[in-house]
Design an enzyme around this catalytic site. Structure first.
Site, short mmCIF file in Angstrom:
data_model
loop_
_atom_site.label_atom_id
_atom_site.label_comp_id
_atom_site.label_asym_id
_atom_site.label_seq_id
_atom_site.Cartn_x
_atom_site.Cartn_y
_atom_site.Cartn_z
N ILE A 126 0.84 -1.21 0.00
CA ILE A 126 0.00 0.00 0.00
C ILE A 126 0.87 1.26 0.00
O ILE A 126 0.60 2.22 -0.72
CB ILE A 126 -0.94 -0.03 1.22
CG1 ILE A 126 -1.99 -1.14 1.01
CG2 ILE A 126 -1.59 1.32 1.47
CD1 ILE A 126 -2.78 -1.51 2.25
N ASN A 182 1.86 4.41 7.57
CA ASN A 182 1.38 3.22 6.86
C ASN A 182 2.03 1.93 7.33
O ASN A 182 1.40 0.88 7.31
CB ASN A 182 1.61 3.44 5.35
CG ASN A 182 1.58 2.14 4.58
OD1 ASN A 182 0.53 1.55 4.34
ND2 ASN A 182 2.77 1.65 4.19
N LYS A 206 -9.85 -2.59 8.70
CA LYS A 206 -11.23 -2.97 9.06
C LYS A 206 -11.28 -3.65 10.43
O LYS A 206 -12.29 -3.56 11.13
CB LYS A 206 -11.83 -3.90 8.00
CG LYS A 206 -11.20 -5.31 8.00
CD LYS A 206 -12.01 -6.29 7.17
CE LYS A 206 -11.70 -7.73 7.47
NZ LYS A 206 -10.40 -8.24 7.07
N TYR A 260 -3.17 -6.14 17.23
CA TYR A 260 -3.30 -5.42 15.95
C TYR A 260 -4.62 -4.65 15.90
O TYR A 260 -4.66 -3.48 15.51
CB TYR A 260 -3.22 -6.45 14.81
CG TYR A 260 -3.35 -5.89 13.41
CD1 TYR A 260 -2.31 -5.17 12.82
CD2 TYR A 260 -4.50 -6.11 12.65
CE1 TYR A 260 -2.42 -4.68 11.52
CE2 TYR A 260 -4.61 -5.64 11.36
CZ TYR A 260 -3.58 -4.92 10.79
OH TYR A 260 -3.69 -4.45 9.51
N LYS A 306 -4.97 -0.64 15.53
CA LYS A 306 -5.69 -0.01 14.41
C LYS A 306 -6.88 0.81 14.91
O LYS A 306 -7.24 1.82 14.30
CB LYS A 306 -6.13 -1.08 13.40
CG LYS A 306 -4.96 -1.74 12.66
CD LYS A 306 -4.11 -0.71 11.92
CE LYS A 306 -3.05 -1.33 11.03
NZ LYS A 306 -2.11 -0.34 10.48
N THR A 315 -1.30 -7.19 -1.53
CA THR A 315 0.05 -6.64 -1.30
C THR A 315 1.00 -7.82 -1.02
O THR A 315 0.53 -8.95 -0.79
CB THR A 315 0.07 -5.71 -0.06
OG1 THR A 315 -0.21 -6.52 1.11
CG2 THR A 315 -0.94 -4.59 -0.15
P1 NAP Z 1 3.50 -4.75 3.28
O1 NAP Z 1 3.26 -5.23 1.91
O2 NAP Z 1 4.25 -5.64 4.22
O3 NAP Z 1 4.23 -3.33 3.28
C1 NAP Z 1 4.48 -2.70 4.52
C2 NAP Z 1 5.81 -2.00 4.47
O4 NAP Z 1 6.02 -1.40 5.77
C3 NAP Z 1 6.98 -2.95 4.23
O5 NAP Z 1 7.94 -2.29 3.42
C4 NAP Z 1 7.54 -3.15 5.64
O6 NAP Z 1 8.93 -3.44 5.66
C5 NAP Z 1 7.31 -1.78 6.24
N1 NAP Z 1 7.36 -1.87 7.69
C6 NAP Z 1 6.56 -2.61 8.50
N2 NAP Z 1 6.95 -2.44 9.78
C7 NAP Z 1 8.01 -1.59 9.77
C8 NAP Z 1 8.85 -1.05 10.76
N3 NAP Z 1 8.72 -1.35 12.04
N4 NAP Z 1 9.83 -0.18 10.38
C9 NAP Z 1 10.00 0.14 9.09
N5 NAP Z 1 9.24 -0.36 8.09
C10 NAP Z 1 8.26 -1.22 8.43
O7 NAP Z 1 2.07 -4.42 4.00
P2 NAP Z 1 0.71 -3.79 3.40
O8 NAP Z 1 -0.25 -4.89 3.22
O9 NAP Z 1 1.02 -2.85 2.30
O10 NAP Z 1 0.20 -2.98 4.68
C11 NAP Z 1 0.41 -1.57 4.83
C12 NAP Z 1 -0.51 -1.06 5.93
O11 NAP Z 1 -1.87 -1.32 5.58
C13 NAP Z 1 -0.29 -1.72 7.29
O12 NAP Z 1 -0.44 -0.76 8.31
C14 NAP Z 1 -1.41 -2.74 7.37
O13 NAP Z 1 -1.79 -3.02 8.68
C15 NAP Z 1 -2.51 -1.98 6.64
N6 NAP Z 1 -3.58 -2.87 6.13
C16 NAP Z 1 -3.36 -3.70 5.07
C17 NAP Z 1 -4.40 -4.52 4.61
C18 NAP Z 1 -4.24 -5.39 3.39
O14 NAP Z 1 -5.25 -6.01 2.99
N7 NAP Z 1 -3.07 -5.48 2.78
C19 NAP Z 1 -5.63 -4.51 5.26
C20 NAP Z 1 -5.81 -3.66 6.35
C21 NAP Z 1 -4.78 -2.82 6.77
P3 NAP Z 1 9.45 -4.96 5.48
O15 NAP Z 1 9.41 -5.21 4.00
O16 NAP Z 1 10.84 -4.91 6.05
O17 NAP Z 1 8.53 -5.85 6.26
#
Ligand code: NAP
Length: 259
Positions: free
Chosen positions: A19, A90, A142, A154, A158, A189
């Site tokens: 995202i 994010n 959500k 979590y 959130k 993602t």
């Molecule tokens: P993602 O593909 O894992 O991307 C998240 C990015 O954030 C990665 O680059 C990760 O680094 C980085 N990150 C996580 N923790 C970190 C930390 N402590 N310090 C520095 N960088 C950090 O995840 P995503 O699915 O895009 O999710 C992004 C956000 O959307 C999150 O807050 C998640 O909770 C929220 N979300 C996602 C969904 C969904 O369906 N995908 C649904 C609800 C909410 P690494 O590569 O090193 O792990």
């Protein structure tokens, strides 16, 4: 429409993947300067994608769990670029810390990884946001509103993020700084792809999930989140603050009986 983001500096936590990458690329397309704060190095693919749009971006490697490093990075960015317009919180991950099996110590550790750096990134940036009459965007889930059944920490993080979105909108109301959240439900993602692999039959599981997403029975894309994010962040969204915006194909609010 000119979103008036040209040349504006925006910090995006986790902005090189998933995202966050969708948001960074959408910001770049609008001429903003994305400053990505993230743990793992950006991939060659992301580098190629963003550099096809602009070379005016930056990647700063940081594990945001090391909260004490955030202020120094923010001050350095503000000094080098002459200010900061926006913050996108994010970075995070659903770590499935379930009620019956998670100690309070593990619960607090999880909150640290999903919540504390959201607070600190805004705390560290607030004086620059006040100077630029800038904008905050928090990414929530959500699970804050629906629960998920095995992810207490979590869901708590959130939910707190939604509370902070309103609190910061109120706290900064006289400063011309807006604060909003995007609530995500099911967005495809790298994190999501890894999670789906944990099921015996990932394709069947995907179908169970997408069947329940009312609009077009498909996952939200990172570009769809990115495009909404740039509008909400931009000065063109000038009277929107304290809002939770659902980019989820109707997942949270629409009638469960829809097919
Ligand atoms: P993602 O593909 O894992 O991307 C998240 C990015 O954030 C990665 O680059 C990760 O680094 C980085 N990150 C996580 N923790 C970190 C930390 N402590 N310090 C520095 N960088 C950090 O995840 P995503 O699915 O895009 O999710 C992004 C956000 O959307 C999150 O807050 C998640 O909770 C929220 N979300 C996602 C969904 C969904 O369906 N995908 C649904 C609800 C909410 P690494 O590569 O090193 O792990």
């Amino acid at each position: 429409m000119d979103l008036q983001l040209n040349g504006k500096v925006v910090l995006i936590s986790g902005g090189g993947k998933g995202i966050g990458s969708g948001i960074s690329l959408s910001l770049a397309r609008e001429g903003a300067i994305p400053i990505i704060l993230s743990r793992s190095a950006i991939t060659e693919e992301f580098k190629k994608n963003i550099e096809a749009i602009t070379t005016n971006y930056e990647f700063i490697q940081i594990d945001l769990n090391e909260t004490e490093k955030i202020q120094g990075i923010v001050d350095d960015v503000a000094k080098r670029y002459g200010g900061i317009y926006g913050v996108v919180n994010n970075a995070g991950a659903n770590d499935n810390k379930a009620l019956e099996t998670t100690s309070w110590q593990e619960f607090e550790k999880s909150l640290h990884g999903n919540l504390t750096h959201y607070y600190e990134l805004v705390h560290a940036t607030v004086k620059y946001l006040k100077a630029s009459k800038g904008s905050i965007l928090n990414i929530s889930s959500k699970t804050a509103l629906t629960g998920q059944g095995k992810t207490s920490a979590y869901a708590a993080a959130k939910g707190a993020i939604l509370g902070l979105t309103r609190e910061w909108a109120a706290a900064l109301i006289k400063d011309g700084v807006r604060s909003n959240a995007i609530v995500v439900s099911e967005c495809w993602t790298p994190l999501y792809a890894n999670w789906i692999k944990t099921f015996d039959d990932p394709e069947a599981r995907k179908k169970v999930i997408t069947d329940k997403i009312p609009f077009e029975h498909r996952f939200t894309t990172v570009d769809e989140i990115g495009d909404t994010a740039v509008f909400v962040l931009s000065p063109k969204s000038s009277h929107t603050t304290g809002q939770w915006i659902f980019v989820d194909g109707g997942y949270v609010h629409l009638d469960r009986a829809l097919d």
